[in-house]
Design an enzyme around this catalytic site. Structure first.
Site, short mmCIF file in Angstrom:
data_model
loop_
_atom_site.label_atom_id
_atom_site.label_comp_id
_atom_site.label_asym_id
_atom_site.label_seq_id
_atom_site.Cartn_x
_atom_site.Cartn_y
_atom_site.Cartn_z
CB SER A 10 0.46 5.56 -1.37
OG SER A 10 1.65 5.56 -0.60
CG LEU B 161 -1.98 -1.13 1.22
CD1 LEU B 161 -2.85 -1.03 2.46
CD2 LEU B 161 -2.84 -1.09 -0.04
CE1 TYR B 162 5.33 5.66 2.70
CE2 TYR B 162 7.00 4.33 1.60
CZ TYR B 162 6.61 5.52 2.19
OH TYR B 162 7.50 6.57 2.25
CB VAL B 163 5.13 0.09 -2.74
CG1 VAL B 163 5.53 0.02 -4.21
CG2 VAL B 163 6.30 -0.32 -1.84
#
Length: 248
Positions: free
Chosen positions: A157, A153-155
């Site tokens: 985003s 999810l961080y990647v």
């Protein structure tokens, strides 16, 4: 009206955002810092003023459009314009494999990192295109151009932040406004410690950095100042500052 550059910084109360605010204050810029913790925000504004800068703290949640609209409007009411905007507000989310992610986790990360960047640029660009000048620097990550297990999810985003940056740059260029991003590698901040609470895992990750260490927030602030203030022929670009992590 201030004759110094007016700088608006979201996510300014910790880490890279805070270091950037202090760096611009030492340059005697007028600095507007935004965040969600009023006591810390007011204390930071006092610290910036002690360095000789004009400074204001404005409470804002970047995932809420009314907050962002009011932030930009109040900054312009106070200083007359916005010359540089640094969008550094963001979260790392909960680590875990794709098979364990949920809509709620997705929303928490994307509301802060992607929607927050979009809304900030929307209102910053409206102000800057009207004044015919300005520079926006979004904060991405090394993970904005590569993958990482247990951080999907961080990647995702940060990939989105880089896409937003490039698209906005093309839209803004005819109005004399530049839009770029700085993409840090591992930086010694509270976010890094939350993301890698195991010292052994952290040491192993840093061993993979060619410079064999984490960066510090001040080094990223220097890069942001270069992109935001000095690189006048640079737009739509991602400046990667990661100790050589993406060189190979």
């Amino acid at each position: 009206m201030s004759t110094q550059p007016v700088v608006l910084i979201t996510g300014a109360l910790t880490g890279i955002g805070r270091a950037t605010a202090l760096a611009y204050a030492r340059d005697k810029a007028s600095v507007v810092v935004a965040g969600r913790r009023d006591e810390a925000g007011r204390a930071l504004a006092d610290e910036l003023r002690a360095l000789g800068a004009q400074a204001e703290y404005i409470r804002a949640d970047v995932s809420k459009e009314d907050d962002v609209r009011a932030l930009v409007e109040r900054a312009i009411e106070r200083f007359g314009r916005i010359d540089i905007a640094v969008n550094s507000a963001g979260v790392e989310g909960e680590a875990g494999p794709v098979t364990e992610q949920t809509p709620e986790r997705y929303a928490a990360v994307f509301d802060a990192n992607v929607l927050g960047t979009l809304l900030a640029m929307k209102h910053e660009l409206r102000a800057m295109t009207a004044q015919g000048s300005g520079s926006i620097v979004n904060v991405s990550s090394t993970m904005g151009s590569r993958g990482a297990p247990n951080a999907a999810l961080y990647v995702a985003s940060k990939h989105a932040v880089e896409g937003l940056t490039k698209s906005a740059a093309l839209e803004a260029a005819p109005f004399g406004v530049r839009v770029n991003a700085v993409a840090p590698g591992p930086i010694q901040t509270a976010m890094l410690d939350r993301f890698m609470p195991d010292p052994a895992r952290k040491a192993a990750a840093l061993a993979g950095v060619p410079l064999k260490r984490a960066g510090n927030p001040e080094e990223i602030a220097d890069a942001i100042r270069f992109v935001g203030s000095e690189a006048s022929f640079m737009t739509g670009e991602i400046l990667r500052v990661n100790g050589g992590r993406t060189a190979a």
